[in-house]
Enzyme design. Structure first.
Site, PDB file in Angstrom:
ATOM      1  N   ASP A 159      -5.565   7.363  -5.566  1.00  0.00           N
ATOM      2  CA  ASP A 159      -6.170   8.720  -5.215  1.00  0.00           C
ATOM      3  C   ASP A 159      -6.943   8.892  -4.122  1.00  0.00           C
ATOM      4  O   ASP A 159      -6.665   9.526  -3.030  1.00  0.00           O
ATOM      5  CB  ASP A 159      -6.755   9.532  -6.541  1.00  0.00           C
ATOM      6  CG  ASP A 159      -7.026  10.736  -6.489  1.00  0.00           C
ATOM      7  OD1 ASP A 159      -6.249  11.503  -5.711  1.00  0.00           O
ATOM      8  OD2 ASP A 159      -7.877  11.340  -7.261  1.00  0.00           O
TER       9      ASP A 159
ATOM     10  N   ASP B  68       0.728  -1.245   0.030  1.00  0.00           N
ATOM     11  CA  ASP B  68      -0.086   0.153  -0.085  1.00  0.00           C
ATOM     12  C   ASP B  68       0.853   1.195   0.147  1.00  0.00           C
ATOM     13  O   ASP B  68       1.692   1.549   0.812  1.00  0.00           O
ATOM     14  CB  ASP B  68      -0.952  -0.151   1.305  1.00  0.00           C
ATOM     15  CG  ASP B  68      -2.038   0.880   1.130  1.00  0.00           C
ATOM     16  OD1 ASP B  68      -1.903   2.013   0.474  1.00  0.00           O
ATOM     17  OD2 ASP B  68      -3.123   0.873   1.715  1.00  0.00           O
ATOM     18  N   ILE B  69       0.836   2.105  -1.044  1.00  0.00           N
ATOM     19  CA  ILE B  69       1.404   3.259  -1.028  1.00  0.00           C
ATOM     20  C   ILE B  69       1.561   4.224   0.107  1.00  0.00           C
ATOM     21  O   ILE B  69       2.527   4.712   0.346  1.00  0.00           O
ATOM     22  CB  ILE B  69       1.382   4.082  -2.368  1.00  0.00           C
ATOM     23  CG1 ILE B  69       2.499   4.808  -2.655  1.00  0.00           C
ATOM     24  CG2 ILE B  69      -0.014   4.709  -2.575  1.00  0.00           C
ATOM     25  CD1 ILE B  69       2.448   5.510  -4.332  1.00  0.00           C
TER      26      ILE B  69
ATOM     27  N   TYR C 186      -7.819   3.853 -15.686  1.00  0.00           N
ATOM     28  CA  TYR C 186      -7.380   4.201 -16.749  1.00  0.00           C
ATOM     29  C   TYR C 186      -7.181   3.435 -18.037  1.00  0.00           C
ATOM     30  O   TYR C 186      -6.885   3.547 -18.860  1.00  0.00           O
ATOM     31  CB  TYR C 186      -6.411   5.372 -16.810  1.00  0.00           C
ATOM     32  CG  TYR C 186      -6.934   6.922 -16.194  1.00  0.00           C
ATOM     33  CD1 TYR C 186      -8.122   6.861 -15.486  1.00  0.00           C
ATOM     34  CD2 TYR C 186      -5.931   7.868 -16.129  1.00  0.00           C
ATOM     35  CE1 TYR C 186      -8.517   8.210 -15.086  1.00  0.00           C
ATOM     36  CE2 TYR C 186      -6.445   9.132 -15.609  1.00  0.00           C
ATOM     37  CZ  TYR C 186      -7.610   9.372 -15.258  1.00  0.00           C
ATOM     38  OH  TYR C 186      -8.264  10.353 -14.445  1.00  0.00           O
TER      39      TYR C 186
END
Length: 132
Positions: free
Chosen positions: A35, A11-12, A125
């Site tokens: 985000d 997990d960033i 995306y």
């Protein structure tokens, strides 16, 4: 100058780095995926920082980067980039490369020594993960 590059699965928002790169949308006010996770982890301070950035620059164009304070996260800064939506009919790879280049430029300006990147554009995306 030497650099070490590595890949981690995790997990960033939990990375112990100076800055994380956020795969943002152009409106900068959160969404899903990376985000949304960064916005939630950064709390009210991250939300306020994004609002201030949005009020100052408007929307963030695809391929560009801008930074905010990280709020409640482990890191100090969040570097926001807007990746391109993948297309089978149009080569948008230069925009994706620009995201990484611009994030590194901003990181350098901030004096960042450690930086975590997500696979920009590889989520909603639709960019193929192998080339993202």
């Amino acid at each position: 100058m030497s650099a070490t590059v590595g890949a981690l699965l995790g997990d960033i928002v939990d990375q112990e780095v100076d800055a994380v790169v956020n795969a943002a949308n152009s409106g900068l006010m959160g969404g899903g995926g990376v985000d949304g996770a960064i916005l939630r982890a950064g709390g009210d301070a991250q939300l306020a920082a994004r609002r201030a950035l949005r009020d100052r620059i408007g929307s963030l164009p695809t391929g560009q980067a801008a930074w905010t304070e990280a709020g409640d996260m482990h890191c100090r800064w969040v570097i926001h980039v807007v990746g391109p939506v993948y297309s089978h009919t149009e080569d948008r790879s230069a925009l994706l490369v620009s995201c990484y280049r611009e994030a590194l430029r901003v990181a350098d300006e901030l004096g960042v020594k450690s930086l975590a990147f997500p696979a920009v554009s590889a989520g909603i995306y639709g960019w193929p993960i192998d080339s993202a």
